[in-house]
Design a protein around this motif. Structure first.
Motif, PDB file in Angstrom:
ATOM      1  N   PHE A  42      63.116  -6.762  96.698  1.00 28.28           N
ATOM      2  CA  PHE A  42      63.795  -5.990  96.972  1.00 28.28           C
ATOM      3  C   PHE A  42      64.343  -6.037  98.884  1.00 28.28           C
ATOM      4  N   ASP A  43      63.897  -7.038  99.224  1.00 28.38           N
ATOM      5  CA  ASP A  43      64.093  -6.069 100.753  1.00 28.38           C
ATOM      6  C   ASP A  43      65.739  -6.154 101.322  1.00 28.38           C
ATOM      7  N   GLU A  44      66.082  -7.150 100.203  1.00 27.54           N
ATOM      8  CA  GLU A  44      67.886  -7.098 101.040  1.00 27.54           C
ATOM      9  C   GLU A  44      69.027  -5.852 100.644  1.00 27.54           C
ATOM     10  N   ASP A  45      67.894  -4.868 100.022  1.00 26.74           N
ATOM     11  CA  ASP A  45      68.441  -3.603 100.122  1.00 26.74           C
ATOM     12  C   ASP A  45      68.934  -3.028 100.678  1.00 26.74           C
ATOM     13  N   TYR A 131      68.207  -4.135 110.261  1.00 24.53           N
ATOM     14  CA  TYR A 131      68.474  -3.173 109.111  1.00 24.53           C
ATOM     15  C   TYR A 131      69.051  -1.670 109.132  1.00 24.53           C
ATOM     16  N   LYS A 132      69.218  -1.370 107.937  1.00 24.56           N
ATOM     17  CA  LYS A 132      69.607   0.114 108.193  1.00 24.56           C
ATOM     18  C   LYS A 132      69.083   0.930 107.450  1.00 24.56           C
ATOM     19  N   PRO A 133      68.866   2.516 107.879  1.00 24.98           N
ATOM     20  CA  PRO A 133      68.211   3.296 108.044  1.00 24.98           C
ATOM     21  C   PRO A 133      67.417   4.009 106.176  1.00 24.98           C
ATOM     22  N   SER A 134      68.664   3.118 104.978  1.00 31.83           N
ATOM     23  CA  SER A 134      67.822   3.755 104.020  1.00 31.83           C
ATOM     24  C   SER A 134      68.891   1.966 102.343  1.00 31.83           C
TER      25      SER A 134
END
Length: 136
Positions: A42-45, A131-134
């Motif tokens: 779920f890294d794609e989240d 990446y985004k922060p959340s």
């Protein structure tokens, strides 16, 4: 739409522990355009942008899932007891807030992307992610 192999593996691990609903799914149950290897489940989240080969994508929303994930892609038949859809609904809902209000009880699996820069992609190309922060 992009999924990761590790997310499918994690889901299969959970499915294998079910008493009556044991089954196994493949990436094909989720019909992605691209499937990425070598990530955490779920890294794609957490992805904001993705670059593969010459192509660049922006991740714009998680992919919601329906009962079509329960169809065996080889047999064309529904899998036992609505799996993996039922299991995904137990732990892969959007977090409370705007997305949960929008998607309600539809589980999420994978990420929808849009093309920012067209280009060739080859099997085995390195994948670069911002990446985004959340998550979500």
């Amino acid at each position: 739409m992009i999924t990761t192999e590790s997310s499918v593996d994690e889901l299969n691990e959970r499915l294998s522990k079910l008493e009556e609903d044991k089954c196994k799914v493949s990436t094909r149950n989720f019909r992605p355009n691209l499937s990425i290897e070598g990530t955490k489940p779920f890294d794609e989240d957490w992805w904001l942008d993705v670059k593969i080969g010459e192509a660049e994508f922006a991740c714009f929303k998680p992919c919601t899932r329906c009962i079509m994930t329960t169809v065996d892609p080889d047999e064309g038949r529904f899998l036992k007891n609505m799996q993996p859809f039922r299991l995904l609904k137990s732990y892969r809902l959007s977090p409370p807030g705007k997305l949960r209000n929008l998607y309600e009880d539809a589980p999420v699996f994978g990420v929808n992307v849009i093309i920012k820069k067209e280009g060739r992609i080859h099997v085995g190309d390195k994948v670069f992610v911002r990446y985004k922060p959340s998550p979500f």
